[in-house]
Design an enzyme around this catalytic site. Structure first.
Site, mmCIF file in Angstrom:
data_model
loop_
_atom_site.group_PDB
_atom_site.id
_atom_site.type_symbol
_atom_site.label_atom_id
_atom_site.label_comp_id
_atom_site.label_asym_id
_atom_site.label_seq_id
_atom_site.Cartn_x
_atom_site.Cartn_y
_atom_site.Cartn_z
ATOM 1 N N ARG A 52 0.813 -1.206 0.000
ATOM 2 C CA ARG A 52 0.000 0.000 0.000
ATOM 3 C C ARG A 52 0.854 1.266 0.000
ATOM 4 O O ARG A 52 0.493 2.272 -0.599
ATOM 5 C CB ARG A 52 -0.934 -0.002 1.214
ATOM 6 C CG ARG A 52 -1.848 1.198 1.265
ATOM 7 C CD ARG A 52 -2.734 1.180 2.482
ATOM 8 N NE ARG A 52 -3.617 2.341 2.470
ATOM 9 C CZ ARG A 52 -3.285 3.525 2.934
ATOM 10 N NH1 ARG A 52 -2.085 3.711 3.455
ATOM 11 N NH2 ARG A 52 -4.136 4.529 2.886
ATOM 12 N N CYS A 76 -2.454 -4.409 1.689
ATOM 13 C CA CYS A 76 -2.677 -4.000 3.072
ATOM 14 C C CYS A 76 -3.505 -5.034 3.810
ATOM 15 O O CYS A 76 -4.693 -5.193 3.530
ATOM 16 C CB CYS A 76 -3.374 -2.640 3.124
ATOM 17 S SG CYS A 76 -3.654 -2.089 4.814
ATOM 18 N N ARG A 81 -8.147 1.007 3.139
ATOM 19 C CA ARG A 81 -7.824 2.317 3.698
ATOM 20 C C ARG A 81 -7.734 3.286 2.526
ATOM 21 O O ARG A 81 -6.743 3.300 1.799
ATOM 22 C CB ARG A 81 -6.510 2.261 4.487
ATOM 23 C CG ARG A 81 -6.632 1.453 5.761
ATOM 24 C CD ARG A 81 -5.409 1.590 6.638
ATOM 25 N NE ARG A 81 -4.280 0.829 6.113
ATOM 26 C CZ ARG A 81 -3.051 0.916 6.600
ATOM 27 N NH1 ARG A 81 -2.789 1.740 7.578
ATOM 28 N NH2 ARG A 81 -2.083 0.186 6.095
ATOM 29 N N PRO A 82 -8.783 4.088 2.323
ATOM 30 C CA PRO A 82 -8.845 4.925 1.125
ATOM 31 C C PRO A 82 -7.764 6.000 1.104
ATOM 32 O O PRO A 82 -7.222 6.380 2.142
ATOM 33 C CB PRO A 82 -10.245 5.544 1.207
ATOM 34 C CG PRO A 82 -10.608 5.476 2.654
ATOM 35 C CD PRO A 82 -9.954 4.232 3.182
ATOM 36 N N ILE A 83 -7.490 6.499 -0.103
ATOM 37 C CA ILE A 83 -6.457 7.522 -0.282
ATOM 38 C C ILE A 83 -7.084 8.853 -0.687
ATOM 39 O O ILE A 83 -6.422 9.700 -1.265
ATOM 40 C CB ILE A 83 -5.410 7.084 -1.331
ATOM 41 C CG1 ILE A 83 -6.080 6.818 -2.687
ATOM 42 C CG2 ILE A 83 -4.658 5.855 -0.850
ATOM 43 C CD1 ILE A 83 -5.102 6.674 -3.828
ATOM 44 N N ASP A 84 -8.361 9.033 -0.345
ATOM 45 C CA ASP A 84 -9.039 10.255 -0.770
ATOM 46 C C ASP A 84 -8.400 11.515 -0.200
ATOM 47 O O ASP A 84 -8.391 12.566 -0.851
ATOM 48 C CB ASP A 84 -10.531 10.194 -0.385
ATOM 49 C CG ASP A 84 -10.752 9.900 1.089
ATOM 50 O OD1 ASP A 84 -10.061 9.019 1.623
ATOM 51 O OD2 ASP A 84 -11.611 10.556 1.701
#
Length: 248
Positions: A52, A76, A81-84
């Protein structure tokens, strides 16, 4: 880089950098990286899916090459786990961002400083925006930034390279953009999570364990909790000794 651990994740990031045109050589726990010939702006799925943290090439690529194409990260075990927060922050710095076919495609003419507020603290998000902002034009302020020791360590390396950063380790980090960075030699900080795991293991097994080459300042929270649980913790300059409470 010195004191580099022998881990699969390290092998993955070295492979990714090599794929993108960097020269990467290893000698024991020392890794040499030369990005002079780096000419690819794409981080392909085959490499990024393994880890990740590969998303951390996004900010530096945008800052250096003004464009980046990075596969959405995988690898991950914790879960999604978003990357926004990474993407919204880069957009505020002036990047044009699109999500197409499982890739983040980002371009910019010139990143420009901005004031960015994180809804929640994010370690990799803070790191990505720090690395993008060091070469942006003007001043960037990151608010509600992550405060982990790794943030301070990254800032220290960037400052050695010529970046202008203040506030690392606090909730507000200020970055004044510079025109260029220079190569440096840096030492990787000890892994506080690994050290903490061994400390807990010593208590669970009622053992007497001395953990060398760690950074006690990074372990204050776990030292406090272990002492509260009845363990004895002796703190030295670069080591800790943990003595588990014996059952009677």
């Amino acid at each position: 880089f010195q004191n580099v651990p022998n881990l699969r994740d390290i092998d993955s990031i070295k492979e990714l950098l090599s794929t993108m045109g960097a020269t990467v050589e290893s000698n024991g726990h020392t890794v040499y990286i030369d990005t002079t010939g780096m000419n690819h702006f794409e981080a392909p799925y085959e490499q990024v899916r393994k880890m990740r943290a590969s998303i951390l090439v996004l900010g530096p690529l945008l800052a250096r090459m003004k464009k980046a194409k990075v596969s959405l990260p995988g690898g991950c075990a914790i879960g999604a786990r978003p990357i926004d927060l990474h993407l919204s922050g880069l957009a505020m710095l002036g990047a044009d961002i699109k999500l197409e076919h499982g890739n983040v495609e980002a371009t910019c003419k010139q990143l420009k400083g901005a004031e960015i507020y994180f809804d929640i603290p994010t370690v990799t998000g803070t790191e990505n925006l720090m690395m993008a902002a060091v070469l942006a034009k003007g001043t960037t302020v990151l608010r509600n930034a992550a405060r982990e020791p790794e943030i301070i360590a990254l800032a220290d390396v960037l400052i050695q390279m010529g970046a202008n950063i203040s506030g690392a380790g606090t909730a507000v980090i200020t970055i004044n953009g510079v025109k260029k960075l220079k190569p440096v030699t840096a030492t990787i900080i000890p892994d506080r999570i690994e050290a903490g795991t061994l400390m807990v293991a010593a208590v669970l097994t009622q053992g007497d364990v001395k953990i060398k080459n760690c950074e006690p300042l990074h372990l204050k929270a776990i030292i406090h909790k272990l002492e509260k649980a009845g363990a004895e913790v002796q703190v030295f300059k670069k080591s800790v000794r943990v003595i588990g409470k014996k059952k009677h």
